[in-house]
Every structure is written in structure tokens, then in C-alpha cells.
Design a protein around this motif. Structure first.
Motif, PDB file in Angstrom:
ATOM      1  N   TYR A  66      92.295  37.354  -3.706  1.00  0.00           N
ATOM      2  CA  TYR A  66      91.693  36.392  -2.773  1.00  0.00           C
ATOM      3  C   TYR A  66      91.724  34.984  -3.355  1.00  0.00           C
ATOM      4  CZ  TYR A  66      89.906  40.681  -0.702  1.00  0.00           C
ATOM      5  OH  TYR A  66      89.820  41.922  -0.148  1.00  0.00           O
ATOM      6  N   TRP A  93      95.800  38.051   0.535  1.00  0.00           N
ATOM      7  CA  TRP A  93      94.751  38.290   1.532  1.00  0.00           C
ATOM      8  C   TRP A  93      95.242  38.021   2.955  1.00  0.00           C
ATOM      9  CZ3 TRP A  93      90.022  35.356   3.429  1.00  0.00           C
ATOM     10  CH2 TRP A  93      90.320  34.041   3.778  1.00  0.00           C
ATOM     11  N   ASN A  98      91.498  29.511   2.933  1.00  0.00           N
ATOM     12  CA  ASN A  98      90.148  30.057   2.830  1.00  0.00           C
ATOM     13  C   ASN A  98      89.155  28.932   3.130  1.00  0.00           C
ATOM     14  OD1 ASN A  98      87.715  31.209   2.167  1.00  0.00           O
ATOM     15  ND2 ASN A  98      88.308  31.818   0.099  1.00  0.00           N
ATOM     16  N   GLY A 129      89.290  38.047  -7.221  1.00  0.00           N
ATOM     17  CA  GLY A 129      88.941  36.879  -6.427  1.00  0.00           C
ATOM     18  C   GLY A 129      88.742  35.643  -7.271  1.00  0.00           C
ATOM     19  N   GLY A 133      86.794  33.187  -3.398  1.00  0.00           N
ATOM     20  CA  GLY A 133      87.425  34.477  -3.172  1.00  0.00           C
ATOM     21  C   GLY A 133      86.750  35.592  -3.942  1.00  0.00           C
TER      22      GLY A 133
END
Length: 276
Positions: A66, A93, A98, A129, A133
Motif C-alpha cells: 500500500y 493496491w 491514496n 504499508g 498505507g
């Protein structure tokens, strides 16, 4: 599920009261300026390729990666390529930039984990992440513990005051959400019920490193590395630690070993007090 759930010695020492009680200050101007070393960390990764290729091979289990806030899958491509070369089935992802946990983001992420697991014979998925993330990874592991093998976060602020970062205003602007809900802050700080590693840096210029410390627990740990926030995904020491954590067999998790030469590059903080 609700959401969101080499210069080390020169940095000032922490005190336990700051870690446990008072909200830490965001990184100051000097640390923000040191974020400019991210391109050097990328260059170091390229130079370290012969060393990185000698790391233990993966077992082909799936790994979802992520990106951080305001970033997309392009920023995690070097990390994913590195893990793929080691023998992991890495997956981006796939939701573009994001910009926070807007409507539908978490539901899509949960479905993607289940689908990835199913494509690999029901094997549990490791979640990696970077920054925001990592908050996703922790919350998704909490929601889907049977589908998640382990969680590794890079410079992720999951505890303390959200305003102890230099990015909270950007988060509010991108996501349309407000930060500072005490109940939600406590929820995010709780580690998921799977092996969980937080990789952080005291010289992080975006996130106060104290916001990346797990509370003590049987399957949680904190690993300190000398890295910038923006360069975490390409820093060779971070890559080494991520690969080491992912290589552990299922059911045989052990804390990161910093004996021998590793002591020159890493520090491990099993308890918050150890960070002082």
C-alpha cells in the motif's frame, strides 16, 4: 470497518514522558530538510543490489503493498520489484492515488485481499504499508485476520496525536476527514491480531517517530532504521528488514535479530520505554 483505524546519533534523545504522555512535536525544519536525501537512498539501493539479491528467498506467498498518502503504485514499484525478485507474489493496491479512506476504498481493499488469497490457494497475504498505507494494512489485518499472514509498516503514524506529523493538514484536505477523534485514535493504535512490525526512523521528517511505536505484545515489534520518510520504500536497510520479516515461516514468528553486524545499522525497541 471504520478508517483511519547514519544521522541517528545526532538526534536528540527521547524521554519516556514524551513517548507515553505528552503529544510529541512534529519533526522540525532540520528533519524536514533531511527528506531531501531520498534520491541518495534510491542510489544506495541500486548500489546494494548484489547484497540484496543474497537475502533469503521467499516462499511465493502473496504480498500486498500500500502506498502512502498522496502517492500511488508507482512509488511502491521498486519495493514490489525487489520482493518479486526474492520470490514473493507481490500485488499493487490498484486504487490510484491514496487520498484517504473515502467511501468504497476499504471495501475494495478487503475484497482485493480475499481475491489475492484465493488466487494463491487460500494462502494468507502479507501486508506492507508505507505511511498512511500502513494504517490501512493494520486495519485490514484486524478485519481479516484469517486472510493475513503478517503486517509490516514503514513510517506509519498509528499512535499518539495525528497532529504530531507534518502531513495532517494535507490528509484533511485530500480525504475530507477531520483528525483528532480520541476514540478513533485509540482504535488505530491497537495492533492487529497477527505478527506486526513497525519500521521507523528518528530522522523521519514527516512523521514523529514516537507515533510509530507499537505497545508491548507477543507478536509486535519496532525496528529503527536511519532513513528518510520519503525514501523508506527504497532504503536498502528498510528493504533488508522487510525481506527478513516476510521470510519467516508461518507460525514461527520471532522478533528481528539485531545481533552481530546488524547492531551497526538497526535498533530494536520491544517496549516504549526502550525508545528513550
Amino acid at each position: 470497518m471504520t478508517m483511519p483505524r547514519a544521522r541517528r546519533a545526532a538526534l536528540p534523545p527521547a524521554d519516556e514522558s514524551a513517548v507515553r504522555g505528552q503529544a510529541p512535536e512534529p519533526p522540525g525544519p532540520l528533519l524536514v530538510a533531511l527528506e531531501g536525501r531520498a534520491p541518495l537512498e534510491y542510489a544506495a539501493m541500486l548500489l546494494a543490489q548484489p547484497w540484496l539479491r543474497r537475502l533469503p528467498r521467499g516462499d511465493d506467498h502473496p504480498v500486498m503493498v500500500y502506498p502512502g498518502m498522496g502517492a500511488n503504485d508507482a512509488t511502491t514499484r521498486p519495493l514490489r520489484r525487489f520482493l518479486s525478485r526474492l520470490g514473493y507474489a507481490t500485488e499493487a493496491w490498484g486504487q490510484g492515488f491514496n487520498v484517504g479512506p473515502r467511501e468504497g476504498v476499504i471495501e475494495r481493499a478487503k475484497a482485493d485481499i480475499c481475491a489475492l488469497s484465493d488466487r494463491h490457494g487460500g494462502r494468507a497475504v502479507s501486508l506492507v504499508g508505507w505511511s498512511l498505507g500502513g494504517v490501512y494494512a493494520r486495519e485490514l489485518a484486524t478485519a481479516l485476520p484469517a486472510r493475513v499472514r503478517c503486517v509490516v509498516t514503514l513510517g506509519t503514524p498509528f499512535t499518539g496525536d495525528p497532529k504530531s506529523t507534518n502531513a495532517w493538514r494535507l490528509f484533511q484536505w485530500l480525504s475530507g476527514l477531520r483528525v483528532g477523534d480520541p476514540a478513533l485514535t485509540r482504535e488505530i493504535a491497537a495492533p492487529p491480531p497477527v505478527p506486526t512490525t513497525s519500521i521507523f526512523s528518528r530522522s523521519d521528517g514527516i512523521v514523529s517517530w514516537r507515533c510509530s511505536l507499537n505497545e508491548p505484545g507477543p507478536q509486535v515489534e519496532n525496528i529503527e532504521v536511519p532513513a528518510s520518510h520519503l525514501g523508506m520504500g527504497v532504503n536498502p536497510l528498510v528493504l533488508y528488514a522487510v525481506a527478513d520479516r516476510l521470510a519467516q515461516p508461518v507460525g514461527q514468528w520471532r522478533p528481528f535479530d539485531i545481533s552481530g553486524i546488524r547492531r551497526r545499522f538497526f535498533r530494536s525497541h520491544p517496549r516504549l520505554a526502550d525508545a528513550a
